[in-house]
Motif scaffolding. Structure first.
Motif, PDB file in Angstrom:
ATOM      1  N   PRO A 109       0.926  -1.249   0.016  1.00 58.30           N
ATOM      2  CA  PRO A 109       0.064   0.040  -0.133  1.00 58.30           C
ATOM      3  C   PRO A 109       0.785   1.424   0.008  1.00 58.30           C
ATOM      4  CG  PRO A 109      -0.288  -1.199   2.101  1.00 58.30           C
ATOM      5  CD  PRO A 109       0.600  -2.045   1.041  1.00 58.30           C
ATOM      6  N   ALA A 110       1.973   1.339   0.401  1.00 53.26           N
ATOM      7  CA  ALA A 110       2.968   2.308   0.396  1.00 53.26           C
ATOM      8  C   ALA A 110       3.037   3.013  -0.942  1.00 53.26           C
ATOM      9  CB  ALA A 110       4.053   2.273   1.565  1.00 53.26           C
ATOM     10  N   GLU A 239       1.837  16.930  -0.433  1.00 56.38           N
ATOM     11  CA  GLU A 239       1.090  16.018   0.290  1.00 56.38           C
ATOM     12  C   GLU A 239       1.662  15.962   1.733  1.00 56.38           C
ATOM     13  OE1 GLU A 239      -1.437  12.999  -0.531  1.00 56.38           O
ATOM     14  OE2 GLU A 239      -1.197  13.061  -2.682  1.00 56.38           O
ATOM     15  N   VAL A 240       0.754  15.736   2.692  1.00 52.81           N
ATOM     16  CA  VAL A 240       1.267  15.551   4.128  1.00 52.81           C
ATOM     17  C   VAL A 240       0.836  13.848   4.161  1.00 52.81           C
ATOM     18  CG1 VAL A 240       1.284  16.053   6.370  1.00 52.81           C
ATOM     19  CG2 VAL A 240       1.174  17.716   5.085  1.00 52.81           C
ATOM     20  N   ARG A 241       1.835  12.965   4.598  1.00 47.25           N
ATOM     21  CA  ARG A 241       1.439  11.632   4.851  1.00 47.25           C
ATOM     22  C   ARG A 241       1.907  11.253   6.048  1.00 47.25           C
ATOM     23  NH1 ARG A 241      -0.584   8.439   0.622  1.00 47.25           N
ATOM     24  NH2 ARG A 241      -1.566   9.940  -1.167  1.00 47.25           N
ATOM     25  N   ARG A 242       1.550  10.020   6.845  1.00 47.17           N
ATOM     26  CA  ARG A 242       1.870   9.644   7.943  1.00 47.17           C
ATOM     27  C   ARG A 242       2.993   8.444   7.791  1.00 47.17           C
ATOM     28  NH1 ARG A 242      -2.459   6.373  11.157  1.00 47.17           N
ATOM     29  NH2 ARG A 242      -2.194   4.754   9.686  1.00 47.17           N
ATOM     30  N   VAL A 243       4.287   8.321   8.548  1.00 44.56           N
ATOM     31  CA  VAL A 243       5.241   7.260   8.524  1.00 44.56           C
ATOM     32  C   VAL A 243       4.953   6.270   9.313  1.00 44.56           C
ATOM     33  CG1 VAL A 243       7.777   7.110   8.679  1.00 44.56           C
ATOM     34  CG2 VAL A 243       6.953   8.978   7.352  1.00 44.56           C
ATOM     35  N   PRO A 244       5.033   4.906   9.039  1.00 46.63           N
ATOM     36  CA  PRO A 244       5.624   4.607   7.698  1.00 46.63           C
ATOM     37  C   PRO A 244       4.647   4.291   6.728  1.00 46.63           C
ATOM     38  CG  PRO A 244       5.627   2.987   9.573  1.00 46.63           C
ATOM     39  CD  PRO A 244       5.203   4.136  10.068  1.00 46.63           C
ATOM     40  N   LEU A 246       2.263   5.800   5.071  1.00 45.62           N
ATOM     41  CA  LEU A 246       1.903   6.823   3.991  1.00 45.62           C
ATOM     42  C   LEU A 246       0.401   6.983   4.003  1.00 45.62           C
ATOM     43  CD1 LEU A 246       4.502   6.486   1.004  1.00 45.62           C
ATOM     44  CD2 LEU A 246       4.344   8.027   3.212  1.00 45.62           C
ATOM     45  N   ALA A 247      -0.442   6.686   5.114  1.00 47.49           N
ATOM     46  CA  ALA A 247      -1.644   6.736   5.062  1.00 47.49           C
ATOM     47  C   ALA A 247      -2.026   8.458   5.212  1.00 47.49           C
ATOM     48  CB  ALA A 247      -2.291   6.263   6.251  1.00 47.49           C
ATOM     49  N   VAL A 248      -2.952   8.887   5.002  1.00 47.16           N
ATOM     50  CA  VAL A 248      -3.132  10.416   5.495  1.00 47.16           C
ATOM     51  C   VAL A 248      -3.417  10.453   6.913  1.00 47.16           C
ATOM     52  CG1 VAL A 248      -5.067  12.164   5.035  1.00 47.16           C
ATOM     53  CG2 VAL A 248      -4.373  10.473   2.956  1.00 47.16           C
ATOM     54  N   PRO A 249      -2.908  11.325   7.439  1.00 48.55           N
ATOM     55  CA  PRO A 249      -2.868  11.279   8.828  1.00 48.55           C
ATOM     56  C   PRO A 249      -4.126  11.926   9.411  1.00 48.55           C
ATOM     57  CG  PRO A 249      -1.469  13.348   8.199  1.00 48.55           C
ATOM     58  CD  PRO A 249      -1.656  12.379   6.878  1.00 48.55           C
ATOM     59  N   ALA A 250      -4.473  11.354  10.398  1.00 46.47           N
ATOM     60  CA  ALA A 250      -5.636  11.848  11.195  1.00 46.47           C
ATOM     61  C   ALA A 250      -5.338  13.159  12.007  1.00 46.47           C
ATOM     62  CB  ALA A 250      -6.477  10.747  12.070  1.00 46.47           C
ATOM     63  N   ARG A 251      -4.418  13.037  12.607  1.00 43.03           N
ATOM     64  CA  ARG A 251      -3.852  14.176  13.337  1.00 43.03           C
ATOM     65  C   ARG A 251      -2.624  14.398  13.089  1.00 43.03           C
ATOM     66  NH1 ARG A 251      -6.097  14.518  18.586  1.00 43.03           N
ATOM     67  NH2 ARG A 251      -3.951  14.955  19.428  1.00 43.03           N
TER      68      ARG A 251
END
Ligand code: AMP
Length: 295
Positions: A109-110, A239-244, A246-251
């Motif tokens: 998914p990444a 974009e701003v994504r979450r590591v590791p 790469l989901a769209v961050p909730a916070r």
């Protein structure tokens, strides 16, 4: 520094190793610059180094710059000589792909979004050649550049899910004095385009400053980056994504990737920052950390 052109020579090197130091692979496509050399330096601190130089055709989509990609092995060998890696593995295309490839790696998914959206098949090509190189070289450690953050994370998912016995390190992005991330593709830029390309790092630095000032709305951060990118010819993504994952961050907290891609004709350039955002502030972070499955 031994130059290995074939699988047989590489096999001879591996079986003839007279050290129990870890073997460390630095995969590259050549056209080496100070960013690549920094990876090799870090690799030398980890163990005995093999640098691979191979422009991998299967990660270029039709119409991309596979034919134009700069190739100069003699120059690369000269650049590497002072760092004295044990070996440089520089196979021909026929040596790496003796027959049409019938099995390849499907990315996790990444690979969705970011560069995966505009480069269909790219990460499958990357994973397949990286897995081939890991199988051929058999390193204990492999060093990749944080500059290609999504690539690192996609490789991390492969290593985790396929139990590839290698430890991954991401080396921080090496930049020109004005902030532009070093890239073999910077060679495509005219002086005028090179100046406009500074906008990529300015955009990231702006977003970082806004985060340091307490901004936590990702839409505001993305808008601030887009505004700084006015000098480029076209924005591909910001974009701003979450590591590791790469989901769209909730916070807007924890490890975050601020990533962008833009065209500064005739080049497609990417850059990013990997940041740990917490109540304590904002600091640089790495992609592979203790607790991540791939580290
Ligand atoms: P390439 O030859 O462009 O495929 O890059 C080979 C390796 O060097 C990859 O792991 C890249 O992420 C890394 N790399 C390329 N440019 C930089 C840079 N400016 N700083 C750090 N690593 C880099």
């Amino acid at each position: 520094m031994r130059l290995l052109r074939t699988r047989a020579e590489l096999h001879g090197f591996r079986t003839g190793r007279a050290t129990d130091r870890p073997l460390v692979l630095v995969p590259t496509m050549g056209a080496l610059h100070a960013g690549h050399l920094a990876l090799v330096e870090q690799a030398s601190r980890e163990g005995e180094v093999v640098v691979s130089v191979f422009v991998n055709p299967t990660q270029f989509a039709p119409g991309e710059d596979y034919d134009a990609y700069p190739r100069d092995l003699d120059r690369d060998l000269q650049a590497l000589a002072p760092l004295a890696p044990s070996a440089v593995f520089a196979p021909s295309r026929a040596e790496m792909y003796p027959r049409e490839i019938s099995v390849s790696v499907v990315p996790g998914p990444a690979a969705d979004g970011l560069c995966g959206a505009s480069r269909p098949g790219h990460f499958s090509g990357v994973l397949t050649v990286v897995l081939k190189l890991l199988n051929l070289v058999g390193p204990d450690v492999a060093v990749f550049g944080r500059k290609d953050a999504q690539q690192c994370l996609v490789i991390g998912e492969m290593v985790r899910d396929l139990d590839v016995p290698v430890r991954l390190i991401d080396h921080p992005t090496v930049r020109e004095p004005d902030g532009l991330a070093m890239s073999s593709r910077n060679a495509y830029l005219s002086q005028e385009a090179r100046t406009r390309a500074q906008a990529l790092y300015r955009a990231l630095a702006t977003a970082r400053r806004r985060l340091e000032d307490g901004e936590r709305d990702t839409a505001v951060l993305v808008e601030a980056m887009r505004a700084e990118l006015a000098p480029v010819d076209a924005i591909e993504y910001v974009e701003v994504r979450r590591v590791p994952d790469l989901a769209v961050p909730a916070r807007t907290e924890g490890r975050l990737l601020l990533a962008l891609a833009a065209r500064v004709e005739p080049a497609r350039l990417i850059d990013n920052l990997v940041l740990e955002v917490s109540d304590a502030g904002v600091r640089d972070a790495s992609l592979f950390e203790q607790g991540d499955a791939a580290s």
